[in-house]
Design an enzyme around this catalytic site. Structure first.
Site, short mmCIF file in Angstrom:
data_model
loop_
_atom_site.label_atom_id
_atom_site.label_comp_id
_atom_site.label_asym_id
_atom_site.label_seq_id
_atom_site.Cartn_x
_atom_site.Cartn_y
_atom_site.Cartn_z
N LYS A 53 100.65 -0.90 129.06
CA LYS A 53 99.87 0.00 129.93
C LYS A 53 99.82 -0.57 131.35
O LYS A 53 99.96 0.17 132.33
CB LYS A 53 98.46 0.20 129.34
CG LYS A 53 98.49 1.02 128.06
CD LYS A 53 97.18 1.00 127.28
CE LYS A 53 97.38 1.68 125.91
NZ LYS A 53 96.21 1.57 125.02
N GLN A 97 90.59 -1.11 124.58
CA GLN A 97 91.63 -1.19 123.56
C GLN A 97 90.98 -1.34 122.18
O GLN A 97 90.17 -2.24 121.96
CB GLN A 97 92.56 -2.38 123.85
CG GLN A 97 93.77 -2.46 122.94
CD GLN A 97 94.73 -1.26 123.08
OE1 GLN A 97 95.04 -0.81 124.18
NE2 GLN A 97 95.19 -0.74 121.94
N ASP A 120 91.19 7.94 127.89
CA ASP A 120 91.71 8.00 126.51
C ASP A 120 91.29 9.31 125.84
O ASP A 120 91.82 9.66 124.78
CB ASP A 120 91.14 6.83 125.68
CG ASP A 120 92.12 5.68 125.55
OD1 ASP A 120 93.35 5.92 125.65
OD2 ASP A 120 91.67 4.53 125.34
#
Ligand code: NAP
Length: 291
Positions: A53, A97, A120
């Site tokens: 990322k 994460q 997200d």
């Protein structure tokens, strides 16, 4: 003989478009989009994903900041860090994460993220908007899959889609998007999970199969009908001494037996994975523009 859906090439093309948009924003005196990522603990796969990322941020011209914390931090500490990032006006998007260590409540953490920075698309407010087909951040993996289907002009209208897996981050949002009354939807959707008896019964009827269960090579050729579109989300690290890292990545689809039967198929690696990352970049740009 099937067509290989190239997620790597598609994501590179979309990254190029995002990079161009970033250049234009900056040329007009705008701010460089900024993605923050929180990584807790030392999980190897999580470190790799966060690394991908960060690399993608650099490729498209975003600023990125990684907040790395040891596995034994308290939930309260993490929630305070999230609040500080929520209040930092330079940061446009925040991802935490997953998975988190078991003493930290993932739901509390997700709910603590400012929905306007939740790139997200996991915050309940954004999930609710997705369900209602309102503008929001779509979860990166299902959105990446929808983009792949669109890029390859694969029509979903009236098709029977069978989703293997019902997780909050892949299976269920995928089922929601494909069933929506929308350009990328209009499917009749079946969701299968670990309590579904005779999964083959469903997969054999499917025009589109999305496999997201995390069991290597679960879907075999004899479970798929001729001409189906097969999307492999699964990523499992299998020990392999011939590889430099000591493992190879294996999907949920047995490629050798499924590929000859289907019309389109995604490889692992190089299929859904890169599209997940580029969807995150798309959402971060959107978060920056929304400001
Ligand atoms: P997850 O949260 O572990 O969910 C797995 C799902 O599979 C659950 O719904 C589970 O059913 C179901 N399942 C497990 N065993 C099954 C079986 N024998 N038959 C049918 N269903 C079964 O996993 P996830 O986060 O959705 O991820 C799934 C896979 O995708 C993993 O390999 C992950 O690494 C990969 N992934 C890839 C990307 C990408 O960008 N390519 C992104 C995210 C995830 P129950 O609900 O009944 O337990």
């Amino acid at each position: 003989m099937s067509i290989l859906i190239d997620g790597k090439a598609t994501s590179d093309r979309i990254k190029g478009q995002i990079a161009q948009q970033v250049k234009e924003i900056i040329a007009k005196g705008g701010k460089q989009p900024h993605l923050a990522a929180i990584l807790v603990g030392e999980d190897g796969a999580s470190k790799t994903y966060v690394g991908h990322k960060e690399k993608a941020c650099a490729q498209v011209g975003f600023k990125s900041t990684l907040y790395k914390f040891p596995a034994d931090i308290t939930e309260e500490f993490l929630l305070n860090q999230i609040e500080a990032i929520n209040n930092d006006s330079d940061i446009d998007g925040l991802i935490v994460q997953l998975p988190l260590p078991s003493h930290i409540d993932e739901n509390k953490v997700i709910e603590a993220i400012d929905p306007n920075k939740d790139v997200d698309g996991f915050h309940p407010q954004n999930v609710g908007k997705m369900m209602l087909n309102l503008p929001t951040f779509l979860p990166a993996t299902p959105y990446g899959i929808v983009r792949l289907l669109q890029e390859y002009n694969i029509s979903t209208k009236g098709k029977h889609a069978v989703i293997l897996g019902r997780s909050n981050i892949v299976g269920r949002p995928m089922a929601n998007l494909l069933s929506q009354k929308a350009e990328f939807g209009d499917c009749t959707v079946t969701i299968c999970h670990s309590r579904t008896p005779d999964i083959e019964y469903y997969t054999k009827q499917a025009d589109i199969i999305v496999a997201a269960i995390g069991i290597p090579e679960f879907l075999k050729g004899n479970m798929v009908k001729e001409g189906a579109v097969v999307i492999d989300v699964g990523i499992t690290r299998m020990p392999d001494e011939t590889k430099k890292q000591g493992f190879r990545l294996v999907g949920d689809v047995e490629f050798s037996s499924v590929e000859p039967k289907c019309s389109y198929i995604t490889p692992v690696p190089g299929g859904v994975g890169p599209m997940t990352i580029v969807s995150l970049m798309h959402n971060t740009l959107k978060a920056a523009e929304n400001k």
